[in-house]
Write a protein that holds these residues in place. Structure first.
Motif, PDB file in Angstrom:
ATOM      1  N   CYS A 112       0.853  -1.194   0.000  1.00 24.79           N
ATOM      2  CA  CYS A 112       0.000   0.000   0.000  1.00 24.79           C
ATOM      3  C   CYS A 112       0.886   1.241   0.000  1.00 24.79           C
ATOM      4  O   CYS A 112       1.959   1.254   0.604  1.00 24.79           O
ATOM      5  CB  CYS A 112      -0.891   0.013   1.231  1.00 24.79           C
ATOM      6  SG  CYS A 112      -2.064   1.385   1.232  1.00 24.79           S
ATOM      7  N   MET A 114      -0.187   4.276   1.092  1.00 23.07           N
ATOM      8  CA  MET A 114      -0.777   5.345   1.900  1.00 23.07           C
ATOM      9  C   MET A 114      -0.007   5.672   3.186  1.00 23.07           C
ATOM     10  O   MET A 114      -0.254   6.689   3.821  1.00 23.07           O
ATOM     11  CB  MET A 114      -2.236   5.011   2.245  1.00 23.07           C
ATOM     12  CG  MET A 114      -3.138   4.943   1.034  1.00 23.07           C
ATOM     13  SD  MET A 114      -3.278   6.534   0.187  1.00 23.07           S
ATOM     14  CE  MET A 114      -2.807   6.098  -1.465  1.00 23.07           C
ATOM     15  N   ALA A 115       0.882   4.770   3.593  1.00 18.10           N
ATOM     16  CA  ALA A 115       1.834   5.056   4.675  1.00 18.10           C
ATOM     17  C   ALA A 115       1.216   5.407   6.025  1.00 18.10           C
ATOM     18  O   ALA A 115       1.776   6.204   6.778  1.00 18.10           O
ATOM     19  CB  ALA A 115       2.799   6.170   4.228  1.00 18.10           C
ATOM     20  N   CYS A 116       0.064   4.830   6.348  1.00 18.32           N
ATOM     21  CA  CYS A 116      -0.500   5.047   7.692  1.00 18.32           C
ATOM     22  C   CYS A 116       0.479   4.452   8.711  1.00 18.32           C
ATOM     23  O   CYS A 116       0.943   3.327   8.548  1.00 18.32           O
ATOM     24  CB  CYS A 116      -1.866   4.370   7.821  1.00 18.32           C
ATOM     25  SG  CYS A 116      -3.037   4.879   6.551  1.00 18.32           S
ATOM     26  N   PHE A 118       0.247   3.306  11.723  1.00 18.55           N
ATOM     27  CA  PHE A 118      -0.126   2.203  12.614  1.00 18.55           C
ATOM     28  C   PHE A 118      -0.278   0.892  11.856  1.00 18.55           C
ATOM     29  O   PHE A 118      -0.649  -0.121  12.430  1.00 18.55           O
ATOM     30  CB  PHE A 118      -1.457   2.531  13.315  1.00 18.55           C
ATOM     31  CG  PHE A 118      -2.535   2.926  12.346  1.00 18.55           C
ATOM     32  CD1 PHE A 118      -3.310   1.965  11.729  1.00 18.55           C
ATOM     33  CD2 PHE A 118      -2.741   4.261  12.023  1.00 18.55           C
ATOM     34  CE1 PHE A 118      -4.279   2.324  10.812  1.00 18.55           C
ATOM     35  CE2 PHE A 118      -3.706   4.629  11.101  1.00 18.55           C
ATOM     36  CZ  PHE A 118      -4.477   3.660  10.499  1.00 18.55           C
ATOM     37  N   CYS A 119      -0.005   0.888  10.545  1.00 17.93           N
ATOM     38  CA  CYS A 119      -0.371  -0.254   9.705  1.00 17.93           C
ATOM     39  C   CYS A 119       0.861  -1.014   9.229  1.00 17.93           C
ATOM     40  O   CYS A 119       1.821  -0.413   8.747  1.00 17.93           O
ATOM     41  CB  CYS A 119      -1.145   0.250   8.493  1.00 17.93           C
ATOM     42  SG  CYS A 119      -1.421  -1.028   7.262  1.00 17.93           S
ATOM     43  N   ALA A 122       1.682  -0.952   5.457  1.00 13.75           N
ATOM     44  CA  ALA A 122       2.304   0.288   4.980  1.00 13.75           C
ATOM     45  C   ALA A 122       3.813   0.148   4.834  1.00 13.75           C
ATOM     46  O   ALA A 122       4.419   0.766   3.949  1.00 13.75           O
ATOM     47  CB  ALA A 122       1.979   1.421   5.942  1.00 13.75           C
ATOM     48  N   GLY A 179      -3.976  -2.728   1.120  1.00 18.15           N
ATOM     49  CA  GLY A 179      -4.154  -1.769   0.042  1.00 18.15           C
ATOM     50  C   GLY A 179      -5.266  -0.768   0.289  1.00 18.15           C
ATOM     51  O   GLY A 179      -6.099  -0.923   1.172  1.00 18.15           O
ATOM     52  N   VAL A 213      -9.061   5.381   3.006  1.00 13.66           N
ATOM     53  CA  VAL A 213      -8.438   6.307   3.952  1.00 13.66           C
ATOM     54  C   VAL A 213      -8.993   7.717   3.779  1.00 13.66           C
ATOM     55  O   VAL A 213      -8.722   8.588   4.582  1.00 13.66           O
ATOM     56  CB  VAL A 213      -6.900   6.398   3.780  1.00 13.66           C
ATOM     57  CG1 VAL A 213      -6.202   5.270   4.463  1.00 13.66           C
ATOM     58  CG2 VAL A 213      -6.501   6.543   2.336  1.00 13.66           C
TER      59      VAL A 213
HETATM   60  S1  SF4 Z   1      -4.275   1.292   6.889  1.00 15.92           S
HETATM   61 FE1  SF4 Z   1      -5.013   0.721   4.837  1.00 15.92          FE
HETATM   62  S2  SF4 Z   1      -4.610   2.584   3.624  1.00 15.92           S
HETATM   63 FE2  SF4 Z   1      -3.390   2.815   5.482  1.00 15.92          FE
HETATM   64  S3  SF4 Z   1      -1.378   1.990   4.900  1.00 15.92           S
HETATM   65 FE3  SF4 Z   1      -2.577   0.303   5.801  1.00 15.92          FE
HETATM   66  S4  SF4 Z   1      -3.491  -0.753   4.080  1.00 15.92           S
HETATM   67 FE4  SF4 Z   1      -2.846   1.270   3.376  1.00 15.92          FE
END
Ligand code: SF4
Length: 365
Positions: A112, A114-116, A118-119, A122, A179, A213
């Motif tokens: 993914c 989006m680089a959140c 906490f994930c 990412a 993703g 997101v």
């Molecule tokens: S929480 Fe979802 S959108 Fe954000 S980095 Fe993780 S997979 Fe990607």
């Protein structure tokens, strides 16, 4: 050498066009679509009501199938499927049983972008988008796994008053796996149209929820194209905290998101879900709940909030909040007039069922 046509990547309208180009009546495309998605055959030869000439023309086309590379079942029945893609990459899906529901959490990308913070997904970055058929196949695999375990079956019902009705192994689909679905807008929308086409799998759109997101400019067009439900990962009471954990907020901030939600055309009973992962000490205080509740007042009658206590993974910088804090957060939102606030209980902890965790253990490539 040209790549053989993958028939599973075509929506029904595209199949009709493709067969018309080969000189056949467009309804032949409907027939092929039904063979693939309703009767689930893997070969052109199996499509016995097609003319020999058409079957010969399609002989070089592919009807590929994906298989799970690993299946892990937690004590609560949560089942994590690691799915091997044709290019050696892997994604995951999770079957979440809950009373009379069996929900599948579906992935839309390998990794993914989006680089959140906490994930776990990412940390992979974006490797590639999934193609439509790779998204739909996750549903078929999950159905096969459930059927093999005797936990459900997917069949067309027959008999009086049953015409067109389907008994399903899976009751709900949520696009919350690896993703960002709207970053793969074309692939995810095509997959939704294949999944919901009544001549194929016929999954009811109202039982599908796509989670974003907050790519605000894509939300309305995506919903108009697919008719499915929307969830937004909010995860913060204000832009300060959201900027910290979700870089996308710098492009589409909370005002933009809430404005987008306020303008969506929803049916009378339809609501947008706000997902809120509670991270201890960062976004879980009562003051923050009050600030969020106040902000949600203008859209309170068109949303519901899912509170998700963080599922810590190795190397994570965050902790799961105490249950008392979660409850206090929920109470505060209710006091501000957000009528529907659910707390999602942690599922499948032992198999790392927070989305994006198993695929990294067995890193692609
Ligand atoms: S929480 Fe979802 S959108 Fe954000 S980095 Fe993780 S997979 Fe990607």
């Amino acid at each position: 050498m040209t790549t053989p046509l993958n028939l599973k990547n075509l929506e029904r309208a595209q199949l009709r066009d493709a067969l018309a180009e080969l000189g056949h009546k467009p309804f032949r495309g409907d027939q092929v679509f039904r063979w693939i998605w309703r009767r689930r055959v893997d070969s052109i030869e199996a499509m016995t009501d097609l003319s020999l000439a058409l079957r010969e023309q399609l002989a070089g086309a592919r009807i590929p199938r994906l298989e799970p590379a690993d299946v892990r079942v937690a004590e609560d029945g949560t089942t994590k499927l690691l799915i091997a893609l044709d290019d050696g990459k892997q994604v995951e899906s999770v079957i979440i049983p809950d009373k009379d529901r069996r929900t599948l959490c579906v992935s839309t990308q390998v990794g993914c972008a989006m680089a959140c913070t906490f994930c776990r997904t990412a940390t992979m970055g974006l490797i590639r988008h999934l193609e439509p058929w790779e998204i739909v196949e996750q549903v078929l695999i999950a159905e096969r796994v459930l059927e093999e375990r005797g936990e459900g079956r997917t069949i067309q019902l027959k008999g009086r008053g049953q015409a067109g009705k389907v008994e399903r192994a899976l009751t709900n689909l949520v696009f919350m796996g690896m993703g960002e679905p709207l970053h793969n807008h074309a692939g995810t929308a095509a997959a939704c149209r294949i999944l919901t086409d009544e001549q194929g799998i016929g999954f009811p759109p109202r039982r599908i929820t796509v989670s974003t997101v907050g790519l605000a400019d894509r939300i309305e067009p995506f919903l108009a194209e697919t008719g499915v439900n929307l969830a937004i990962s909010l995860n913060a009471p204000d832009d300060g905290v959201r900027n910290q954990i979700m870089p996308v907020n710098r492009k589409f901030d909370m005002d933009v998101l809430l404005d987008t939600v306020s303008k969506l055309e929803l049916s009378r009973r339809q609501r947008v879900t706000f997902e809120y992962v509670l991270l201890a000490g960062l976004n879980d205080s009562v003051e923050q709940a009050a600030s969020l509740g106040k902000r949600l007042v203008p859209v309170a009658d068109r949303i519901k909030v899912n509170l998700i206590p963080f599922n810590p993974h190795e190397g994570a910088d965050f902790q799961r909040p105490d249950l008392d804090d979660v409850e206090a957060f929920r109470e505060t939102l209710l006091q501000w007039g957000v009528e529907k606030v659910h707390v999602r209980r942690p599922r499948g902890d032992r198999i790392l069922a927070a989305c994006g965790q198993l695929a990294l253990e067995k890193k692609p490539g």
